[in-house]
Design a protein around this motif. Structure first.
Motif, short mmCIF file in Angstrom:
data_model
loop_
_atom_site.label_atom_id
_atom_site.label_comp_id
_atom_site.label_asym_id
_atom_site.label_seq_id
_atom_site.Cartn_x
_atom_site.Cartn_y
_atom_site.Cartn_z
N LYS A 102 -6.05 -44.28 -35.11
CA LYS A 102 -5.41 -43.51 -36.18
C LYS A 102 -5.68 -44.20 -37.51
O LYS A 102 -5.29 -45.36 -37.70
N LYS A 176 14.27 -39.89 -36.15
CA LYS A 176 13.39 -39.79 -34.96
C LYS A 176 12.39 -40.95 -34.93
O LYS A 176 11.22 -40.79 -35.27
N ASN A 178 9.89 -43.66 -33.13
CA ASN A 178 9.21 -43.84 -31.84
C ASN A 178 9.56 -45.25 -31.35
O ASN A 178 10.33 -45.98 -31.99
N SER A 214 11.53 -41.21 -29.51
CA SER A 214 10.43 -40.73 -28.67
C SER A 214 9.74 -41.94 -28.04
O SER A 214 9.51 -42.95 -28.70
N GLY A 216 6.73 -41.80 -26.15
CA GLY A 216 5.39 -41.44 -25.71
C GLY A 216 5.44 -40.77 -24.34
O GLY A 216 6.27 -39.90 -24.08
N GLY A 219 8.71 -40.13 -22.37
CA GLY A 219 9.71 -39.11 -22.71
C GLY A 219 10.50 -39.43 -23.96
O GLY A 219 9.96 -39.94 -24.94
N THR A 241 -2.40 -37.03 -29.23
CA THR A 241 -0.95 -37.06 -29.49
C THR A 241 -0.60 -36.89 -30.97
O THR A 241 0.52 -37.18 -31.38
N GLY A 245 5.44 -36.56 -32.06
CA GLY A 245 6.81 -36.91 -32.45
C GLY A 245 7.42 -35.82 -33.32
O GLY A 245 8.61 -35.49 -33.19
N1 LIG Z 1 1.17 -38.73 -22.51
C1 LIG Z 1 2.11 -37.81 -22.73
N2 LIG Z 1 2.39 -36.86 -21.81
C2 LIG Z 1 3.34 -35.91 -22.02
N3 LIG Z 1 4.09 -35.86 -23.14
C3 LIG Z 1 3.87 -36.80 -24.08
C4 LIG Z 1 2.86 -37.81 -23.95
N4 LIG Z 1 2.87 -38.58 -25.07
C5 LIG Z 1 3.84 -38.07 -25.85
N5 LIG Z 1 4.45 -37.02 -25.27
C6 LIG Z 1 5.58 -36.23 -25.76
O1 LIG Z 1 5.59 -36.32 -27.17
C7 LIG Z 1 6.81 -36.94 -27.62
C8 LIG Z 1 6.53 -37.79 -28.85
O2 LIG Z 1 5.56 -38.78 -28.49
P1 LIG Z 1 5.45 -40.20 -29.22
O3 LIG Z 1 6.58 -41.06 -28.84
O4 LIG Z 1 4.07 -40.68 -28.92
O5 LIG Z 1 5.65 -39.78 -30.74
P2 LIG Z 1 5.13 -40.47 -32.08
O6 LIG Z 1 4.74 -41.89 -31.82
O7 LIG Z 1 6.13 -40.19 -33.12
O8 LIG Z 1 3.82 -39.60 -32.28
P3 LIG Z 1 3.02 -39.19 -33.61
O9 LIG Z 1 3.27 -40.26 -34.63
O10 LIG Z 1 1.61 -39.11 -33.14
O11 LIG Z 1 3.58 -37.86 -33.98
C9 LIG Z 1 7.33 -37.73 -26.42
O12 LIG Z 1 8.73 -37.89 -26.49
C10 LIG Z 1 6.89 -36.84 -25.26
O13 LIG Z 1 7.85 -35.81 -25.06
#
Ligand SMILES: Nc1ncnc2c1ncn2[C@@H]1O[C@H](COP(=O)(O)OP(=O)(O)OP(=O)(O)O)[C@@H](O)[C@H]1O
Ligand SMILES: O=P(O)(O)OC[C@@]1(O)O[C@H](CO)[C@@H](O)[C@@H]1O
Length: 303
Positions: A102, A176, A178, A214, A216, A219, A241, A245
């Protein structure tokens, strides 16, 4: 109505290679998409697609700003941005066989007058829910976030990065983080669902009614006035992905906007995130289908 503020929007360039990245080699591919991005813009796209009245705001300028505005118009997403003279940024996600890279630009400089214009725009829209998401562009102080939250009688959802979450002073409806943002904000280890719940409970003390963390592929957890709940991610084929989030938070906000319970809103968040990780970039055109999805999302009440 949800008004989303993206202080630092971006054109998201998501480009895919079937091999690992190596230096001193020209990698070539046909697989690239450009989408309108930045966390608040994603939330406006997703919540609109989930049938909620949403408008996107923030700062937009230059060629990339026009591209974002055109994409929002084409997707029928309402927009009310403060125009700036400098160019909105381009962020690149490289999806290669060895992982996702990223690459985010810091974005254009914003001055105090432009921040004042943003506060006036938010006041004029007078939303029920204000969402503020993404990094702050150079020149925009953290205090501007509290100012936006306190400028009217709305509840504010925030997704502005781990290090900011314990420094904000206004009261917020939801944040929210991560996994790594939750660890950064609280100084705690967040390796398991139990640790995520403990850290989210600690973060609530800083003035958040709900913390939606979140995790990843592991869940999400929701900690709020009625306790703590966790939901595993759905088992889907992940394309990338980007915006996952934002999708989780959008589903939760859309659920609450549609008067669903907290746990059903969490379920909608998990389904929305599963849809977004299974399409390239942040394409939301088919997202409405998650409203009628009957794929079960198991929720565990943790306390
Ligand atoms: N490998 C995966 N399989 C299924 N669902 C996923 C996966 N990765 C992420 N998710 C879903 O997406 C949600 C958010 O993911 P993540 O925690 O990676 O968010 P983030 O780090 O804020 O992402 P970003 O910054 O890319 O938006 C998770 O809570 C889950 O529900
Ligand atoms: O640099 P920031 O503002 O922290 O994050 C911006 C960003 O990476 O987040 C979104 C995904 O959540 C993308 O649309 C966008 O490019």
């Amino acid at each position: 109505m949800i008004l989303t503020v993206t202080p630092n929007p971006a054109v998201d360039h998501t480009i895919r290679f079937d091999e690992p990245l190596t230096t001193d080699v020209v990698h070539r591919t046909d697989d690239a998409v450009f989408t309108a991005g930045g966390k608040g813009i994603n939330v406006a796209k997703y919540t609109s697609a989930l049938g909620v009245d949403a408008t996107a705001s923030g700062f937009l300028g230059g060629h990339f700003g026009r591209l974002i505005q055109d994409r929002l118009d084409a997707a029928d997403v309402a927009a009310d941005f403060v125009p700036i003279d400098t160019n909105t940024r381009l962020n690149t996600t490289v999806v290669a066989s060895d992982g996702e890279y990223k690459l985010n630009h810091n974005g254009p400089h914003i001055d105090a007058d432009e921040v004042d214009q943003l506060v006036s725009t938010v006041r004029a829209n007078d939303p029920e829910t204000l969402h503020i998401g993404g990094s702050l562009p150079p020149g925009m102080p953290l205090s501007a976030i509290d100012r936006l939250a306190d400028a009217g009688d709305w509840r504010t959802a925030i997704d502005t990065g781990g290090e900011t979450l314990t420094k904000l002073e206004a009261d917020y409806f939801i944040c929210k983080p991560n996994e790594s943002e939750l660890a950064d904000a609280t100084g705690r280890s967040v390796e398991t669902v139990d640790e995520a719940i403990e850290a989210a409970e600690a973060l609530r003390e800083y003035g958040y009614e709900y913390v939606l963390a979140s995790l990843g592929g592991d869940g999400a957890v929701l900690v709020g006035p009625d306790g703590a709940f966790s939901a595993p991610a759905l088992d889907v084929e992940v394309v990338d992905t980007v915006g996952a989030g934002d999708a989780l938070l959008s589903g939760f906000l859309a659920g609450r906007g549609r008067e669903m319970s907290d746990v059903d809103s969490l379920r909608l968040g998990v389904r929305t995130a599963a849809h977004i990780v299974s399409v390239a970039g942040t394409h939301s055109s088919d997202l409405g289908q998650v409203l009628s999805s009957d794929v079960p999302v198991e929720i565990l009440a943790e306390h």
